[in-house]
Design a protein around this motif. Structure first.
Motif, mmCIF file in Angstrom:
data_model
loop_
_atom_site.group_PDB
_atom_site.id
_atom_site.type_symbol
_atom_site.label_atom_id
_atom_site.label_comp_id
_atom_site.label_asym_id
_atom_site.label_seq_id
_atom_site.Cartn_x
_atom_site.Cartn_y
_atom_site.Cartn_z
ATOM 1 N N ASP A 272 -50.409 34.930 -20.610
ATOM 2 C CA ASP A 272 -48.905 35.550 -19.965
ATOM 3 C C ASP A 272 -48.751 36.808 -20.468
ATOM 4 O O ASP A 272 -47.734 37.561 -20.668
ATOM 5 C CB ASP A 272 -47.613 34.316 -20.919
ATOM 6 N N VAL A 273 -49.672 37.747 -20.864
ATOM 7 C CA VAL A 273 -49.628 38.903 -21.961
ATOM 8 C C VAL A 273 -49.920 40.032 -20.748
ATOM 9 O O VAL A 273 -50.757 40.129 -20.468
ATOM 10 C CB VAL A 273 -49.925 38.969 -23.266
ATOM 11 N N GLU B 149 -46.529 42.844 -23.865
ATOM 12 C CA GLU B 149 -45.775 42.095 -23.604
ATOM 13 C C GLU B 149 -46.013 41.415 -22.276
ATOM 14 O O GLU B 149 -47.149 41.124 -22.077
ATOM 15 C CB GLU B 149 -44.667 43.048 -23.088
ATOM 16 N N LYS B 150 -44.514 40.190 -22.954
ATOM 17 C CA LYS B 150 -44.967 38.884 -22.326
ATOM 18 C C LYS B 150 -44.478 39.476 -20.950
ATOM 19 O O LYS B 150 -43.980 40.320 -20.738
ATOM 20 C CB LYS B 150 -44.142 38.162 -22.363
ATOM 21 N N GLN C 203 -50.957 30.292 -22.366
ATOM 22 C CA GLN C 203 -49.908 31.604 -23.172
ATOM 23 C C GLN C 203 -51.176 32.030 -24.324
ATOM 24 O O GLN C 203 -51.286 31.181 -25.449
ATOM 25 C CB GLN C 203 -48.992 30.598 -23.786
#
Length: 259
Positions: free
Chosen positions: A153-154, A181-182, A191
């Motif tokens: 998720d980055v 950033e996410k 994650q």
């Protein structure tokens, strides 16, 4: 009734990254740096087909004197409305204990009339298809993968507003900074924990992305968000957006004062 049928056709035909089947990331050789592909996906046929239906829907709505009334669409939002999206993914690159996948996104229809947007916005689920954008699509950026089979998720993106400093102050980086950033682009498999990344990992990320800057204009990249955290240099700070002035208003008009 015809408007509903046209909206259903648009729904059926419009590709989006939230609905499209994701291909497995491709690793070639040792996963070293490779040039990003020059050619963009051929979306002209689907763009023309959907554009024709959107135009017909607008005509039907105007002929029937359809009014938006209260809507979730805010007229004050910046940018224009786009519809649908297609991703182009390049070969993944191996970094220290992980991988990066270069990605860019193209809007299927770059400009959608406000009346059509207001109509579609009343249908549940359409927020995955219509987006407000300042520029068509999203330029090259990099998704972090802990291993070739799992996306996190980055994402990583350049500070495209950064300018080479004329002097050499100690608190200004001498190279364009890379940020992380996410993101919410599709569903992540895992994650990531970027706050645990060491300098060796961060520097390897920078080294595998920096050569892209030599071939592509900086406008071809996605800009890091204001809330992004520095990857490399580790003490970098995102360049703020320019402050808008009265000259940014339509026809150069100044904002009127209310007495």
């Amino acid at each position: 009734m015809k408007a509903e049928a046209l909206a259903a056709m648009i729904w059926e035909l419009s590709p989006t990254t939230f609905r499209s089947r994701r291909e497995e990331p491709a690793l070639i050789g040792d996963g070293g740096w490779r040039e990003l592909p020059d050619e963009a996906p051929n979306i002209r046929p689907i763009r023309e087909e959907i554009g024709g239906i959107v135009g017909e829907l607008e005509h039907v709505l105007r002929r029937n004197n359809w009014e938006a009334g209260r809507s979730n669409v805010s007229p004050s939002d910046a940018g224009h409305w786009s519809l649908g999206s297609i991703e182009q993914r390049a070969r993944i690159r191996q970094i220290h204990r992980g991988y990066l996948e270069p990605i860019r996104r193209f809007s299927v229809l770059e400009y959608v009339p406000d009346l059509v947007v207001a109509y579609l916005a009343r249908i549940p689920g359409w927020d995955d298809y219509i987006k407000r954008e300042n520029h068509p699509g999203v330029g090259w950026h990099y998704h972090y993968l802990p291993d070739p089979g799992r996306r996190s998720d980055v994402l990583l993106a350049w500070d495209i507003r950064w300018q080479t400093p004329t002097a050499h102050p100690a608190n200004r980086p001498q190279q364009r900074p890379l940020f992380g950033e996410k993101h919410g682009e599709g569903k992540a498999d895992v994650q990531a924990k970027p706050w645990l990344w060491g300098d060796k990992k961060k520097e390897s990320m920078y080294r595998l992305c920096a050569p892209d800057l030599e071939k592509w204009k900086i406008q071809e990249f996605r800009c890091a968000s204001n809330h992004a955290e520095p990857v490399w240099p580790a003490d970098a700070v995102i360049t703020p957006r320019p402050v808008s002035t009265t000259s940014d208003m339509p026809n150069g008009e100044k904002k009127k004062r209310h007495r």
